[in-house]
Design an enzyme around this catalytic site. Structure first.
Site: not given
Ligand code: COA
Length: 334
Positions: A117, A258, A288
């Site tokens: 990224c 980004h 993304n």
């Molecule tokens: N729909 C509904 N629920 C979902 C889901 C979806 N698509 N994806 C995950 N969940 C659930 C999880 O399983 C979790 O449930 P649990 O608590 O029962 O295990 C719950 O939602 C919360 O998950 P959590 O990991 O706390 O969510 P989050 O607030 O961290 O958001 C992301 C998840 C992936 C959106 C976030 O972590 C993120 O953006 N991460 C980094 C992304 C990034 O920058 N990546 C690359 C750099 S280039």
């Protein structure tokens, strides 16, 4: 002591391409256990574009052609093409070569650069060096990724995040040092491998039935772990670059972040003291797109007449590796 540069590298032309097919949040409700509201509030994404036919070179080539058409650049004028991507059409030849052939850039050399990224920022720095040395006059930097080709659409944690797209900028020299690339701080930290990787298909785990069965050719991401370091990494490096260049919040026209997650973007802007109207955003429409996020923001805001000559921009990214950094440029064209 660093040698005085002869030229600065400025962006003189921009182009982009996003395919027509849309995966909106409603679509994901039909294939995984999720809902529109969860996706929008957790990520800021409403929809992404998906390339149905062809590889990343289609995105990159169309972005290059759009740039050339809109700015009247002839293919034979281009000296070098750098394609930042994690989803090349093939391991080799480089995607840059496929683009070179398709646009007819008969005088160009070029190569691919892989920094996930942060790919666009790293390619921008590399291309700027070629311009600053005085050796090359027109260097095209393309960020393009077909993320749908490495996305597991049964993994609800990740599949909602990514989309396909390409965008390009042309770098040219200017003697006036008040414009173009002013400064940057770039980093890598290989300890990031654990939380974000694609283990299959390369020389470590060449493709086999086993690698496919184990889904090793898809993105693996520990979203929570990456989120934490991304928020800190992007905000820290952006603030550090401001301080290093004596920039106050009011000096900055735009943060060009980004587009991985709206909450990461908001946290970075907040640390920099910038309100939402000073942040370029298109994550809602494209998700993304890895190397394409920053240049596509530049294209859209420029074409909407929102960037003016003399505007100070901070480009900022965080990605797999880990790779991250921030780049300070002064916009040079009307
Ligand atoms: N729909 C509904 N629920 C979902 C889901 C979806 N698509 N994806 C995950 N969940 C659930 C999880 O399983 C979790 O449930 P649990 O608590 O029962 O295990 C719950 O939602 C919360 O998950 P959590 O990991 O706390 O969510 P989050 O607030 O961290 O958001 C992301 C998840 C992936 C959106 C976030 O972590 C993120 O953006 N991460 C980094 C992304 C990034 O920058 N990546 C690359 C750099 S280039």
């Amino acid at each position: 002591m660093a040698q005085e540069k002869k030229y600065n590298a400025i962006i003189t032309a921009v182009g982009m391409y996003f395919p027509d097919k849309v995966f909106d949040n409603k679509y994901f409700e039909s294939i995984i256990d999720t809902n529109e509201e969860w996706i929008l509030t957790r990520t800021g994404i409403r929809e992404r574009r998906i390339l149905e036919n062809g590889g990343t070179s289609v995105l990159a080539t169309n972005a290059a052609l759009d740039l050339m058409q809109k700015h009247n650049i002839k293919a034979e004028e281009i000296d070098c093409i750098i394609v930042a991507t994690v989803t090349p059409d093939m391991f080799f030849p480089p995607t840059a070569c496929l683009v070179q052939k398709r646009i007819g850039a008969v005088n160009a050399w070029g190569f691919d650069l892989e920094a996930a990224c942060s790919g666009f920022l790293f390619a921008f720095q590399t291309g700027s060096g070629l311009i600053e040395s005085g050796q090359y006059k027109k260097v095209m930097i393309i960020g393009a990724d077909k993320m749908s080709s490495i996305t597991d659409y049964t993994d609800r944690n990740n599949c909602i995040l990514f989309g396909d797209g390409g965008a390009a900028v042309l770098l040219e020299p200017i003697e006036d040092k008040n414009f173009g690339l002013q400064d940057s701080i770039l980093h890598v930290d290989g300890s990031g491998e654990v939380a974000l990787h694609m283990k299959g298909g390369g020389s470590l785990n060449p493709p086999s039935h086993e690698t496919v069965d184990k889904k090793m050719h898809y993105i693996y991401q520990d979203g929570k772990a990456v989120f934490k370091v991304a928020v800190k990494g992007m905000a820290d490096v952006s603030v550090e670059l401001m301080q290093k260049n004596n920039l106050k919040s009011e000096d900055i026209a735009y943060l060009v972040p980004h587009q991985a997650n709206m909450r990461i973007i908001d946290a970075t802007a907040e640390r920099m003291g910038l309100s939402r109207d000073k942040v370029m955003i298109n994550i809602d429409r494209y998700g993304n797109t890895t190397a394409a996020t920053i240049p596509s923001c530049l294209v859209e805001y420029y074409r909407a007449g929102k960037i003016k000559k003399g505007d100070k921009l901070i480009l900022s990214a965080f990605g797999a590796g880990y790779t991250w950094g921030a780049t300070y440029i002064v916009w040079a064209i009307d």
